[in-house]
Design a protein around this motif. Structure first.
Motif, PDB file in Angstrom:
ATOM      1  N   LEU A  99       0.748  -1.235   0.111  1.00  0.00           N
ATOM      2  CA  LEU A  99      -0.013  -0.053  -0.213  1.00  0.00           C
ATOM      3  C   LEU A  99       0.709   1.266   0.111  1.00  0.00           C
ATOM      4  O   LEU A  99       0.443   2.388  -0.583  1.00  0.00           O
ATOM      5  CB  LEU A  99      -1.045   0.107   1.305  1.00  0.00           C
ATOM      6  N   HIS A 100       2.166   1.148   0.499  1.00  0.00           N
ATOM      7  CA  HIS A 100       2.680   2.424   0.702  1.00  0.00           C
ATOM      8  C   HIS A 100       3.616   2.717  -0.924  1.00  0.00           C
ATOM      9  O   HIS A 100       4.184   4.051  -1.038  1.00  0.00           O
ATOM     10  CB  HIS A 100       4.070   2.398   1.694  1.00  0.00           C
ATOM     11  N   HIS A 101       3.331   1.977  -1.696  1.00  0.00           N
ATOM     12  CA  HIS A 101       3.727   2.207  -3.175  1.00  0.00           C
ATOM     13  C   HIS A 101       2.808   2.872  -3.847  1.00  0.00           C
ATOM     14  O   HIS A 101       3.013   3.502  -5.050  1.00  0.00           O
ATOM     15  CB  HIS A 101       3.877   0.847  -3.847  1.00  0.00           C
ATOM     16  N   MET A 102       1.472   3.154  -3.304  1.00  0.00           N
ATOM     17  CA  MET A 102       0.498   4.009  -3.869  1.00  0.00           C
ATOM     18  C   MET A 102      -0.316   4.731  -2.821  1.00  0.00           C
ATOM     19  O   MET A 102       0.179   4.804  -1.755  1.00  0.00           O
ATOM     20  CB  MET A 102      -0.405   2.931  -4.483  1.00  0.00           C
ATOM     21  N   PRO A 103      -0.962   5.864  -3.660  1.00  0.00           N
ATOM     22  CA  PRO A 103      -1.712   6.660  -2.469  1.00  0.00           C
ATOM     23  C   PRO A 103      -2.596   6.017  -1.558  1.00  0.00           C
ATOM     24  O   PRO A 103      -3.291   5.196  -2.073  1.00  0.00           O
ATOM     25  CB  PRO A 103      -2.539   7.459  -3.473  1.00  0.00           C
ATOM     26  N   PHE A 104      -2.803   6.396  -0.107  1.00  0.00           N
ATOM     27  CA  PHE A 104      -3.398   5.634   0.758  1.00  0.00           C
ATOM     28  C   PHE A 104      -4.897   5.449   0.082  1.00  0.00           C
ATOM     29  O   PHE A 104      -5.702   4.581   0.740  1.00  0.00           O
ATOM     30  CB  PHE A 104      -3.516   6.290   1.880  1.00  0.00           C
ATOM     31  N   GLY A 105      -5.355   6.595  -0.472  1.00  0.00           N
ATOM     32  CA  GLY A 105      -7.061   6.667  -1.050  1.00  0.00           C
ATOM     33  C   GLY A 105      -7.109   5.471  -2.052  1.00  0.00           C
ATOM     34  O   GLY A 105      -8.244   5.395  -2.210  1.00  0.00           O
ATOM     35  N   THR A 106      -6.484   4.504  -2.376  1.00  0.00           N
ATOM     36  CA  THR A 106      -6.601   3.716  -3.076  1.00  0.00           C
ATOM     37  C   THR A 106      -7.407   2.751  -2.343  1.00  0.00           C
ATOM     38  O   THR A 106      -8.162   1.704  -2.934  1.00  0.00           O
ATOM     39  CB  THR A 106      -5.145   2.757  -3.745  1.00  0.00           C
ATOM     40  N   VAL A 107      -7.327   2.743  -1.089  1.00  0.00           N
ATOM     41  CA  VAL A 107      -7.980   1.748  -0.395  1.00  0.00           C
ATOM     42  C   VAL A 107      -9.691   1.903  -0.570  1.00  0.00           C
ATOM     43  O   VAL A 107     -10.496   1.003  -0.402  1.00  0.00           O
ATOM     44  CB  VAL A 107      -7.922   1.819   1.243  1.00  0.00           C
ATOM     45  N   ALA A 108      -9.857   3.010  -1.200  1.00  0.00           N
ATOM     46  CA  ALA A 108     -11.501   3.320  -1.516  1.00  0.00           C
ATOM     47  C   ALA A 108     -11.885   2.183  -2.424  1.00  0.00           C
ATOM     48  O   ALA A 108     -13.083   1.786  -2.555  1.00  0.00           O
ATOM     49  CB  ALA A 108     -11.713   4.920  -1.550  1.00  0.00           C
ATOM     50  N   ALA A 109     -11.075   2.230  -3.642  1.00  0.00           N
ATOM     51  CA  ALA A 109     -11.561   1.393  -4.537  1.00  0.00           C
ATOM     52  C   ALA A 109     -11.503  -0.027  -4.117  1.00  0.00           C
ATOM     53  O   ALA A 109     -12.499  -1.130  -4.384  1.00  0.00           O
ATOM     54  CB  ALA A 109     -10.385   1.528  -5.908  1.00  0.00           C
ATOM     55  N   LEU A 110     -10.431  -0.465  -3.340  1.00  0.00           N
ATOM     56  CA  LEU A 110     -10.516  -1.778  -2.618  1.00  0.00           C
ATOM     57  C   LEU A 110     -11.669  -1.995  -1.822  1.00  0.00           C
ATOM     58  O   LEU A 110     -12.351  -3.183  -1.841  1.00  0.00           O
ATOM     59  CB  LEU A 110      -9.282  -2.094  -1.709  1.00  0.00           C
ATOM     60  N   ARG A 111     -12.233  -1.045  -0.856  1.00  0.00           N
ATOM     61  CA  ARG A 111     -13.606  -1.294  -0.242  1.00  0.00           C
ATOM     62  C   ARG A 111     -14.470  -1.608  -1.093  1.00  0.00           C
ATOM     63  O   ARG A 111     -15.602  -2.212  -1.013  1.00  0.00           O
ATOM     64  CB  ARG A 111     -13.665   0.155   0.466  1.00  0.00           C
ATOM     65  N   ASP A 112     -14.843  -0.632  -2.260  1.00  0.00           N
ATOM     66  CA  ASP A 112     -15.742  -0.721  -2.983  1.00  0.00           C
ATOM     67  C   ASP A 112     -15.984  -2.024  -3.779  1.00  0.00           C
ATOM     68  O   ASP A 112     -16.875  -2.484  -4.318  1.00  0.00           O
ATOM     69  CB  ASP A 112     -16.046   0.240  -3.985  1.00  0.00           C
ATOM     70  N   ALA A 113     -14.752  -2.706  -3.969  1.00  0.00           N
ATOM     71  CA  ALA A 113     -14.607  -3.984  -4.421  1.00  0.00           C
ATOM     72  C   ALA A 113     -15.023  -5.245  -3.722  1.00  0.00           C
ATOM     73  O   ALA A 113     -14.950  -6.327  -4.219  1.00  0.00           O
ATOM     74  CB  ALA A 113     -13.381  -4.186  -5.225  1.00  0.00           C
ATOM     75  N   LEU A 114     -15.295  -4.768  -2.352  1.00  0.00           N
ATOM     76  CA  LEU A 114     -15.621  -6.039  -1.467  1.00  0.00           C
ATOM     77  C   LEU A 114     -16.918  -6.480  -1.631  1.00  0.00           C
ATOM     78  O   LEU A 114     -17.827  -5.262  -1.535  1.00  0.00           O
ATOM     79  CB  LEU A 114     -15.582  -5.573   0.073  1.00  0.00           C
ATOM     80  N   ALA A 115     -17.239  -7.543  -1.596  1.00  0.00           N
ATOM     81  CA  ALA A 115     -18.800  -8.327  -1.565  1.00  0.00           C
ATOM     82  C   ALA A 115     -19.308  -7.803   0.018  1.00  0.00           C
ATOM     83  O   ALA A 115     -18.357  -7.682   0.887  1.00  0.00           O
ATOM     84  CB  ALA A 115     -18.572  -9.856  -1.724  1.00  0.00           C
ATOM     85  N   PRO A 116     -20.519  -7.665   0.171  1.00  0.00           N
ATOM     86  CA  PRO A 116     -20.985  -7.781   1.333  1.00  0.00           C
ATOM     87  C   PRO A 116     -20.445  -8.985   2.455  1.00  0.00           C
ATOM     88  O   PRO A 116     -20.431  -9.887   1.967  1.00  0.00           O
ATOM     89  CB  PRO A 116     -22.681  -8.121   1.405  1.00  0.00           C
ATOM     90  N   GLY A 117     -19.751  -8.335   3.477  1.00  0.00           N
ATOM     91  CA  GLY A 117     -19.354  -9.111   4.430  1.00  0.00           C
ATOM     92  C   GLY A 117     -17.657  -9.601   4.321  1.00  0.00           C
ATOM     93  O   GLY A 117     -17.310 -10.387   5.045  1.00  0.00           O
TER      94      GLY A 117
END
Ligand SMILES: C[S@@+](CC[C@H](N)C(=O)[O-])C[C@H]1O[C@@H](n2cnc3c(N)ncnc32)[C@H](O)[C@@H]1O
Length: 210
Positions: free
Chosen positions: A97-115
């Motif tokens: 994650l430190h290779h990219m902007p921390f905000g990238t986690v928003a796209a990872l969050r949105d890619a998660l299935a419910p649960g």
């Protein structure tokens, strides 16, 4: 490097995989060691990394195992691809994650299935006295762990040689302090848990409520 700090935490990360996990994504998979462990559990794994050399090595190493459960390795930058929404039951990001902007986690969050669960094994620089205390505490433990691994490798040279990598995944020094990571995570990944781990890493776990 006889003792790899990221690999050391694989078992801890695998404990976060939800029951009945069908699809997983490993971001910044490097040469694919963690992605292969996920695939070995019978999970469909997408594994992405922008390093052509690392992905080529990941494919070679996966081809060498007798296991037919192999991750789908993709040469890609996670900040530039469109991830499927609400799709993955588990997303991992090990020392990448430190290779990219921390905000990238928003796209990872949105890619998660419910649960679904997002786990980040993160790196951050020493900025406070507490950071330095943790780092210093890790030094003797690291020396002992390296010694133990070296002795084990000497006793089982054949096992140590199996899966040896010719290519190392790219590394980068982290710059964002843990306090800032906690602040940004509270906004983008509400309810996530963050804790320091001994060997210069932190663990972030976020569960999607769907
Ligand atoms: C220190 S390596 C860690 C590799 C692997 N996760 C491990 O535990 O051994 C960091 C990896 O992140 C990858 N990386 C860097 N920027 C990235 C990006 N924008 N998208 C996906 N992966 C990235 C690098 O190519 C590198 O393979």
């Amino acid at each position: 490097m006889p003792f790899d700090h990221n690999d050391h935490y694989h078992r801890l990360l695998l404990r976060q995989v939800p029951r009945d996990c069908g699809a997983a994504l490993d971001v910044g998979c490097g040469t694919g060691r963690f992605a292969r462990r996920l695939a070995h559990l019978g999970i469909e794994v997408d594994a992405i990394d922008p390093s052509e050399e690392a992905i080529a090595e990941a494919r070679v190493l996966s081809g060498r195992t007798a296991d037919d459960r192999i991750p789908r390795f993709r040469h890609a930058d996670v900040t530039e691809v469109e991830l499927p929404k609400l799709h993955y039951d588990f997303i991992s990001c090990l020392a990448s994650l430190h290779h990219m902007p921390f905000g990238t986690v928003a796209a990872l969050r949105d890619a998660l299935a419910p649960g679904g669960v997002l786990v980040i094994l993160g790196c951050c620089p020493e900025k406070t006295w507490l950071d330095w205390v943790w780092s210093l505490a890790a030094v003797p433990a690291n020396a002992v762990a390296r010694l133990v691994v070296t002795i084990k490798d000497k006793l089982r040279p054949a096992a140590a040689a199996t899966g040896q990598e010719r290519v190392k995944a790219p590394v980068r020094q982290p710059t964002v302090p843990l306090s800032e990571i906690c602040r940004e995570a509270a906004v983008l990944l509400p309810g996530c848990g963050i804790r320091r781990l001994l060997f210069w890493r932190y663990l972030l776990v976020y569960r999607s409520n769907g």
